[in-house]
Design an enzyme around this catalytic site. Structure first.
Site, mmCIF file in Angstrom:
data_model
loop_
_atom_site.group_PDB
_atom_site.id
_atom_site.type_symbol
_atom_site.label_atom_id
_atom_site.label_comp_id
_atom_site.label_asym_id
_atom_site.label_seq_id
_atom_site.Cartn_x
_atom_site.Cartn_y
_atom_site.Cartn_z
ATOM 1 N N TYR A 52 43.770 -33.482 -87.382
ATOM 2 C CA TYR A 52 44.631 -32.302 -87.534
ATOM 3 C C TYR A 52 43.890 -31.160 -88.205
ATOM 4 O O TYR A 52 42.794 -31.345 -88.756
ATOM 5 C CB TYR A 52 45.901 -32.663 -88.319
ATOM 6 N N ARG A 70 35.364 -27.610 -87.168
ATOM 7 C CA ARG A 70 35.656 -28.874 -87.850
ATOM 8 C C ARG A 70 36.520 -29.768 -86.972
ATOM 9 O O ARG A 70 36.340 -30.991 -86.944
ATOM 10 C CB ARG A 70 36.355 -28.602 -89.190
ATOM 11 N N ARG A 76 50.773 -51.041 -77.602
ATOM 12 C CA ARG A 76 50.195 -51.165 -78.933
ATOM 13 C C ARG A 76 49.091 -52.201 -79.007
ATOM 14 O O ARG A 76 49.313 -53.391 -78.860
ATOM 15 C CB ARG A 76 51.283 -51.497 -79.958
ATOM 16 N N HIS A 101 45.057 -52.404 -81.221
ATOM 17 C CA HIS A 101 44.116 -51.646 -82.040
ATOM 18 C C HIS A 101 43.030 -51.009 -81.184
ATOM 19 O O HIS A 101 42.681 -49.848 -81.365
ATOM 20 C CB HIS A 101 43.491 -52.540 -83.112
ATOM 21 N N LYS A 125 38.925 -35.111 -90.621
ATOM 22 C CA LYS A 125 40.270 -34.665 -91.025
ATOM 23 C C LYS A 125 41.321 -35.413 -90.211
ATOM 24 O O LYS A 125 41.797 -34.930 -89.184
ATOM 25 C CB LYS A 125 40.405 -33.147 -90.870
ATOM 26 N N GLU A 170 37.637 -34.646 -104.881
ATOM 27 C CA GLU A 170 38.369 -33.433 -104.490
ATOM 28 C C GLU A 170 39.828 -33.610 -104.861
ATOM 29 O O GLU A 170 40.185 -34.575 -105.541
ATOM 30 C CB GLU A 170 38.192 -33.173 -102.982
ATOM 31 N N LEU A 173 36.287 -33.786 -97.769
ATOM 32 C CA LEU A 173 36.463 -32.956 -96.581
ATOM 33 C C LEU A 173 35.707 -31.641 -96.797
ATOM 34 O O LEU A 173 35.824 -31.028 -97.861
ATOM 35 C CB LEU A 173 37.954 -32.662 -96.369
HETATM 36 N N1 PDD Z 1 44.345 -29.771 -96.633
HETATM 37 N N2 PDD Z 1 40.336 -31.700 -99.034
HETATM 38 C C1 PDD Z 1 41.381 -32.314 -98.458
HETATM 39 C C2 PDD Z 1 41.546 -33.783 -98.641
HETATM 40 C C3 PDD Z 1 42.295 -31.571 -97.693
HETATM 41 O O1 PDD Z 1 43.327 -32.187 -97.096
HETATM 42 C C4 PDD Z 1 42.124 -30.159 -97.567
HETATM 43 C C5 PDD Z 1 43.052 -29.313 -96.749
HETATM 44 C C6 PDD Z 1 41.021 -29.560 -98.210
HETATM 45 C C7 PDD Z 1 40.746 -28.100 -98.108
HETATM 46 O O2 PDD Z 1 40.355 -27.769 -96.798
HETATM 47 P P1 PDD Z 1 40.601 -26.344 -96.149
HETATM 48 O O3 PDD Z 1 40.005 -25.327 -97.069
HETATM 49 O O4 PDD Z 1 39.911 -26.407 -94.852
HETATM 50 O O5 PDD Z 1 42.095 -26.186 -96.018
HETATM 51 C C8 PDD Z 1 40.146 -30.372 -98.925
HETATM 52 C C9 PDD Z 1 45.292 -29.095 -95.752
HETATM 53 C C10 PDD Z 1 45.550 -27.688 -96.146
HETATM 54 C C11 PDD Z 1 46.533 -29.951 -95.649
HETATM 55 O O6 PDD Z 1 46.376 -31.143 -95.442
HETATM 56 O O7 PDD Z 1 47.628 -29.420 -95.749
#
Ligand code: PDD
Length: 281
Positions: free
Chosen positions: A33, A52, A100, A102, A147, A179, A203
C-alpha cells in the site's frame, strides 16, 4: 465519508466498494500500500511514492504493471469526485483472489483499491502542534522496507500509545530506535540531524527522502546511523515524519520532556522549509 472509491477498473460508490472473501490481501495481508498526502489539491512527493510502490511490488513478486500517468489520472478523478483538496489518497494492491492456500499461483490478477479521505495536516503556523509519544518494543518482521499491510505489531504499539494518550509509539529494538509505528523518527543533537539508515529495519519514508534533500540547504550535518534509547531521551530536539503528519515535533517521550516540552527552533525551521516545498513543488 468519501463518495467514491476506485476498485480494479471502476469508480464505485464508496458504501458499496467490496473485495472478494478469498482476496489474499484479506486472508494473508498479501498486499502492498501507499498513503499519499494531498495538499491544496497537489499530490505530495508522488514520484517517490510510486517508486516505492514499484519496489514493494517487485520484492513480493506481485505482478501489477502500472503507468504513472494512468494512476495519476485516477487519483485526480477521485479527488474531484470526493471533493478532496486536503487529505490523503490510500492505495492498496493485493496479489489477487485465489482459493485459500499459502502458496500463490502465478497468474493471479492483482486487486487495485484506491480512495481518498479529507484530512487537516499539522503544518507550521499558528496551530502547529507538538506531540507526546511512548516507546515500545519493535515486534515486527525483518523486511520493514516493504510497505505491506502486514501491520499488527504496529497496531499493537499504536494502540498502547492511544491508551497512554500519546500520538505515536517509538519502536525500540535491542535498545536502539528503529522508527515509529507509522512514521520515521529523527533526533537533533549539537547541530547533527540523526536518523536510522534506510535498510531493511525501517521503511524508507517518502517524507524522509524529501527532507534529506532539504537539509542540504541548511548547516545541519546529516548522520544516517541508528541511535539508542538514551540518545533519544537526551536529544536537543526530536520529531517524526510521515505523509500523514509531515514534520511533527515530539515534545515528550514516556515521562521525559524534550526541549522543555517546547517545539525546537530547528524542527520549526525544517517544518517550514518542507511545507513550503510542498506548496511550491
Ligand atoms: N505510514 N515508517 C512506517 C512504519 C510507516 O508506516 C510510515 C508511513 C513511515 C513514513 O513514511 P512516509 O513518509 O512515506 O509516509 C515510516 C503511512 C502514512 C501510514 O501507514 O498511514
Amino acid at each position: 465519508m468519501p463518495n467514491f472509491a476506485y476498485i480494479n477498473n471502476k469508480f464505485v460508490d464508496f458504501k458499496n466498494a467490496k473485495i472478494h472473501v478469498e482476496d489474499r490481501g484479506l486472508q494473508f495481508a498479501d498486499s502492498v500500500y501507499e498513503v499519499i498526502a494531498v495538499l491544496n489539491g497537489n499530490l505530495i512527493d508522488l514520484e517517490f511514492h510510486l517508486k516505492r510502490l514499484q519496489y514493494s511490488l517487485k520484492e513480493l513478486d506481485i505482478k501489477f504493471k502500472f503507468k504513472q500517468s494512468s494512476l495519476k489520472k485516477i487519483f485526480f478523478n477521485l479527488l474531484n469526485k470526493n471533493k478532496t483538496t486536503n487529505g490523503i489518497i490510500y492505495l492498496q494492491i493485493t496479489r489477487g483472489v485465489q482459493y485459500r492456500e499459502h502458496k500463490y499461483e502465478n497468474k493471479l490478477i492483482p486487486t487495485l483499491i484506491i480512495y481518498s479521505r479529507n484530512k487537516n495536516f499539522n503544518l507550521p503556523g499558528k496551530d502547529f502542534k507538538g506531540v507526546n509519544t511512548i516507546t515500545h518494543e519493535d515486534l515486527r518482521w525483518k523486511r520493514r522496507d516493504i510497505k505491506t499491510v502486514n501491520l499488527l505489531p504496529n497496531i499493537i504499539a499504536a494502540n498502547k500509545a492511544k491508551k497512554a494518550r500519546a500520538y505515536e509509539a517509538i519502536l525500540l529494538q535491542n535498545g536502539k530506535v528503529t522508527e515509529g509505528t507509522s512514521s520515521n523518527i529523527w533526533i537533533i543533537k549539537n547541530n547533527n540531524l540523526i536518523t536510522h539508515p534506510a535498510n531493511t529495519d525501517i521503511l524508507r519514508g517518502v517524507t524522509r527522502t524529501s527532507i534529506l534533500k532539504i537539509i542540504k540547504k541548511t548547516s545541519l550535518k546529516l548522520v544516517e546511523k541508528s541511535f539508542t534509547h538514551k540518545q533519544l531521551l537526551n536529544a536537543d530536539e526530536v520529531f517524526l515524519t510521515s505523509s500523514g503528519s509531515f514534520i511533527t515535533p515530539i515534545l515528550k517521550i514516556d515521562k521525559k520532556k524534550i526541549n522543555n516540552g517546547k517545539i525546537g527552533n530547528i524542527t520549526l525551521k525544517l517544518a517550514q522549509m518542507y511545507s513550503k516545498s510542498c506548496m511550491h513543488g
